[in-house]
Design a protein around this motif. Structure first.
Motif, PDB file in Angstrom:
ATOM      1  N   GLY A 216      11.014   9.773 -37.505  1.00  0.00           N
ATOM      2  CA  GLY A 216      11.573  10.278 -36.247  1.00  0.00           C
ATOM      3  C   GLY A 216      12.406  11.502 -36.529  1.00  0.00           C
ATOM      4  O   GLY A 216      12.451  11.985 -37.666  1.00  0.00           O
ATOM      5  N   SER A 217      13.053  12.000 -35.485  1.00  0.00           N
ATOM      6  CA  SER A 217      13.895  13.176 -35.703  1.00  0.00           C
ATOM      7  C   SER A 217      15.148  13.037 -34.864  1.00  0.00           C
ATOM      8  O   SER A 217      15.185  12.253 -33.918  1.00  0.00           O
ATOM      9  N   GLY A 218      16.167  13.805 -35.220  1.00  0.00           N
ATOM     10  CA  GLY A 218      17.403  13.689 -34.465  1.00  0.00           C
ATOM     11  C   GLY A 218      18.409  14.751 -34.829  1.00  0.00           C
ATOM     12  O   GLY A 218      18.159  15.612 -35.677  1.00  0.00           O
ATOM     13  N   VAL A 219      19.536  14.696 -34.135  1.00  0.00           N
ATOM     14  CA  VAL A 219      20.668  15.554 -34.477  1.00  0.00           C
ATOM     15  C   VAL A 219      21.889  14.660 -34.588  1.00  0.00           C
ATOM     16  O   VAL A 219      21.982  13.630 -33.913  1.00  0.00           O
ATOM     17  N   ILE A 220      22.795  15.057 -35.456  1.00  0.00           N
ATOM     18  CA  ILE A 220      24.011  14.262 -35.624  1.00  0.00           C
ATOM     19  C   ILE A 220      25.183  15.206 -35.820  1.00  0.00           C
ATOM     20  O   ILE A 220      25.049  16.261 -36.445  1.00  0.00           O
ATOM     21  N   ARG A 235      21.634  12.251 -31.294  1.00  0.00           N
ATOM     22  CA  ARG A 235      20.537  11.433 -30.809  1.00  0.00           C
ATOM     23  C   ARG A 235      19.499  11.305 -31.898  1.00  0.00           C
ATOM     24  O   ARG A 235      19.338  12.182 -32.736  1.00  0.00           O
ATOM     25  N   TYR A 236      18.818  10.212 -31.847  1.00  0.00           N
ATOM     26  CA  TYR A 236      17.700  10.013 -32.761  1.00  0.00           C
ATOM     27  C   TYR A 236      16.565   9.393 -31.968  1.00  0.00           C
ATOM     28  O   TYR A 236      16.783   8.456 -31.191  1.00  0.00           O
ATOM     29  N   LEU A 237      15.383   9.951 -32.143  1.00  0.00           N
ATOM     30  CA  LEU A 237      14.227   9.437 -31.411  1.00  0.00           C
ATOM     31  C   LEU A 237      13.147   9.116 -32.432  1.00  0.00           C
ATOM     32  O   LEU A 237      12.727   9.999 -33.187  1.00  0.00           O
TER      33      LEU A 237
END
Ligand code: PEP
Ligand code: MG
Length: 848
Positions: A216-220, A235-237
């Motif tokens: 998956g991918s995300g930003v933190i 978010r992480y999806l």
């Protein structure tokens, strides 16, 4: 001939600069230097992109050679500044029949189909510029794939390109050209980009956030963008790539941190979560900034694709800067420089919480910052009635006038249909620190029916609960979520750091005890201007004042003034006590006398009764006192020369107050300032009289005290004759409001009528009552300062007009060697920070 820099694989040592390759390339290099798992990346400099846009072939084959054969690539824009936009990212370049089949084996058929379909769609739309409607299939079935490929072929008369080099060539060309397009130019110009702003591109090996295992991918990020407090957000999806996690909500969303509402990455892949935390800490320490990290997981393997500065509110900016300095990541000087002065006003007042819902019913000019919740009222009387009931209210008027002052004092916020930045409502609200929105022209007010009709016909009635957002210039229905002012320890600490660097004084203009308390709370270094005239408008004093004005001889006049004396003494005792020994500069009485006379027949009759005189006599004398041009008439020192008893009474009150607070251990050396001076002799006369009063008070009370006498320089002649004037003055304070009025020959009270036409047509670059006219008024200030100091080198110099709190005026005053500026109490924090910035920038050689 200079060699054109070519594309290069980003390594820790490669010469990559934001000014040549763009911020993203530079940022990726920093991440690589920090040993973060950044996929292999090639950067194209501005020069290469420009060459491609102008028709030169893109070096696709050479770029592909930098990667393992068969890998998929992304191309992302890299302008010099993050805000300047750029063409959209293209993902999965290199997908074709063959790699599609390979992907099906490694990642499963569904993933391979979904990625291939997405690639065909975005290539067709963004590279081949085909009609998006023809490529809108969302379900990645084999049939949808075939249809998309067929549509491509039909539209372009050639099959979908299979050759990765060709795909990359076309992608680079299309993105390079998009940057040169008119819309893109206009958009970035609006954001401050120069005409010749360049675009860099980065070509990066794809990290596929889809397939088996944890993918998956995300930003933190590790601080909250609104409050600036430490908090993991983002978010992480699962089964997603690119910035999907930000744009596609819903199924597959997984919390980053353990959360009772659902599964989290922390539980799903604890070691990945730990890595992310570690990367955040590394970025913070080494990039000396709070960063938002964009990452992709491919079967549990983490890749960092990008990192950008966390976007942040003003309060978050301050919190983050303080925390970084406290942790020793940056110095205090850098922390101070990281918050621009104007951002502080957002911290001084409550704000609407940007995380809450906004139901906007009116928009206008953001005239005074802050936000308030209250019930709608349509008259000042209703506002006062609300205040009496202890209820908060928002006053809505077509425009406000001086009669609305009490209503404005009683309200929590003011909304007007008409007006601009310098309208009555705007100026008064800023002075009171009240949120205010003016010029909300979409509103229709119906004060008689006690309701307003907003755009779209929405009706709001008196008593309805609303929120006024003076920072955004909006009125919202209902009670919005609010953030309290951020005047906390960090705010104080931050400003105390600013004070360590500041080298010009900051005082406050304070007329009332509340002003003085606010000034002290904001650490003003004293009162730079106390306008004493307001002290005479209260009912009991007004009558004594009127008696004094109508007195026939000095004896009668003196008796009225005797009644005023104890009240004035109390005013000053109060002020000195609040300021606890800090310098207080008191301006002697300034306004035109006629302001104290009644204007209505009823008022004249009451006065006749009070003075026991015939109405005809009172009316005649009131008329005789009226002036054609009161602003240029009998005011300031002219009153002091013609009716000396007023200044004598004020001086006596000041001296006695000094003795009174001295007895309680507060040592003050009051500064007495003479307004509207234009000739040395005026100063001489007042000085002699004040000396006599001081001698009398000393003799009578048997106590010695010191005081300073100074002049308010607010006429052009006083600037020109400052050399003479300084013979009798220990300080000169420039009243830039009147000085602007008189330099331009422009009425302070009437300029609003044509100011916008003047500014719009470029006659004045800005409203000179708002931004100091450095060229004209500034020159008079310099002349005054220079001539004054030539006579008396230790002369104290300051600015006390409205301009005193503007960063530009502070810069001017500092360059001219002034000792301090004085501004309204709410602007003191901004002035302290602006002054610190100037000193620091000079030290760093950034500005003079
Ligand atoms: C001025 O003229 O700049 C000033 C500070 O005084 P006032 O605004 O009271 O005239
Ligand atoms: Mg003035």
């Amino acid at each position: 001939m200079q060699k054109t820099p070519d594309h290069a694989v980003i390594t820790p040592t490669e010469a990559i600069q934001a000014g040549t390759h763009g911020w993203r390339a530079k940022c990726l290099q920093r991440l690589i230097r920090l040993d973060l798992p950044v996929p292999r990346t090639v950067a194209l400099p501005f020069t290469a992109v420009r060459a491609i846009a102008s028709g030169q072939p893109a070096p696709a084959t050479a770029i592909l050679e930098a990667f393992e054969p068969g890998v998929l690539l992304s191309v992302r824009p890299s302008p010099e500044n993050t805000d300047w936009g750029g063409p959209g990212t293209l993902l999965n370049i290199g997908l074709n029949g063959e790699s599609h089949a390979r992907l099906a084996q490694t990642h499963g058929q569904a993933v391979a189909d979904a990625l291939y379909l997405r690639f065909i769609q975005s290539y067709a739309i963004h590279v081949a510029r085909l009609d998006p409607d023809m490529f809108d299939a969302s379900a990645a079935t084999p049939e949808a794939l075939r249809t998309a490929l067929r549509a491509y072929e039909q539209e372009t008369d050639e099959p979908f390109p299979e050759d990765p080099a060709r795909q990359l060539t076309q992608a680079l060309r299309s993105m390079s050209r998009a940057w040169e397009g008119t819309t893109a130019r206009l958009l970035r110009k609006a954001k401050g980009a120069p005409e010749d702003a360049g675009l860099g591109l980065v070509v990066q090996e794809m990290a596929l956030g889809m397939g088996h295992g944890v993918s998956g991918s995300g930003v933190i990020q590790f601080v909250d963008s609104t409050t600036g407090l430490p908090q993991i957000t983002g978010r992480y999806l699962s089964q997603s790539l690119g910035r999907d996690a930000l744009t596609r909500a819903g199924e597959g969303t997984i919390y980053l941190q353990r959360d009772p509402r659902g599964p989290s990455l922390e539980e799903l892949a604890p070691e990945v979560f730990e890595d992310l935390i570690r990367y955040g800490a590394i970025c913070r320490r080494r990039l000396r900034e709070e960063m938002q990290i964009e990452f992709t997981l491919e079967n549990g393997r983490i890749r960092v694709l990008d990192a950008i500065r966390v976007t942040r509110s003003s309060r978050a900016k301050l919190k983050i800067a303080v925390a970084l300095a406290e942790d020793g990541v940056i110095g205090k000087d850098e922390a101070v420089l990281r918050v621009e002065p104007r951002a502080l006003s957002e911290l001084l007042h409550p704000q609407v919480d940007p995380r809450g819902a906004r139901d906007v019913f009116a928009r206008g000019i953001a005239a005074s910052p802050g936000a308030a919740v209250g019930r709608l009222v349509f008259s000042s009387a209703s506002a006062q009635a609300s205040a009496a009931r202890g209820e908060s209210c928002i006053l809505v008027r077509r425009e406000t006038s001086p009669e609305d002052i009490r209503g404005m004092h009683a309200a929590q916020g003011v909304l007007t249909e008409r007006g601009g930045m310098t309208s009555h409502a705007a100026v008064i609200a800023r002075g009171l620190g009240l949120p205010c929105v003016v010029g909300a022209s979409g509103l229709q007010l119906d004060p008689r029916e006690k309701r307003l009709i907003a755009a779209g016909g929405r009706i709001l009635n008196e008593g309805d609960l609303v929120t006024l957002d003076g920072t955004a210039g909006e009125a919202l229905a209902g009670e919005a979520m609010m953030l309290a002012p951020a005047l906390d320890d960090d705010f104080r600490k931050f400003l105390s750091w600013a004070d360590e660097f500041r080298d010009i004084g900051v005082r406050a203009n304070a007329d009332t005890p509340e002003d003085a308390l606010t000034a002290l709370n904001f650490s003003a270094e004293g009162v730079g201007l106390c306008r004493t005239e307001h002290m005479f408008f209260e009912q009991d004093r007004l009558i004594a004042m009127r008696e004094m004005i109508f007195a026939d001889d000095p004896k009668d006049r003196a008796s009225s003034l005797t009644r005023l004396l104890p009240m004035q003494r109390e005013d000053f005792i109060h002020l000195f006590s609040i300021m606890e020994g800090l310098p207080v500069c008191i301006r002697l009485f300034d306004p035109p006398l006629h302001e104290f006379l009644p204007h209505s027949r009823e008022g004249l009759r009451e006065l006749a009764e009070a003075l026991d005189r015939p109405l005809s006599e009172i009316t005649r004398r009131a008329e005789a006192l009226s002036e054609f041009n009161p602003m240029l008439g009998m005011r300031g020192v002219r009153l002091g020369v013609t009716l000396p008893e007023i200044y004598e009474m004020q001086a006596q009150a000041i001296f006695e107050a000094t003795i009174a607070v001295g007895a309680r251990g507060i040592q003050v050396v009051p500064e007495i300032m003479i307004p509207l001076v234009s000739a040395m002799r005026e100063v001489e006369l007042v000085k002699t009289r004040l000396e006599a009063v001081a001698a009398q008070v000393r003799a009578r009370r048997g106590v010695d005290f010191a005081y300073k006498l100074g002049v308010m320089v607010e006429t052009p002649r006083a600037c020109l004759r400052a050399g003479d004037i300084a013979q009798h003055a220990g300080f000169l304070s420039f009243g830039t409001n009147d000085l602007t009025q008189m330099t331009y020959g422009l009425s302070r009270d009437d300029a609003g009528r044509f100011m916008s036409a003047y500014v719009n047509q470029g006659v004045f670059p800005e409203d000179p009552f708002h931004t100091l006219d450095i060229d004209g008024v500034g020159e008079l200030l310099l002349i005054g300062a220079e001539r004054g100091r030539a006579t008396r080198p230790d002369l104290t110099l300051s600015i006390c007009g409205e301009h005193g709190g503007n960063p530009e005026s502070i810069a001017f005053a500092r360059r001219a060697g002034f000792d301090y500026v004085s501004c309204s109490p709410y602007r003191v924090p901004l002035a302290r920070l602006a002054a610190a910035h100037l000193a620091l920038q000079e030290r760093k050689g950034l500005k003079s």
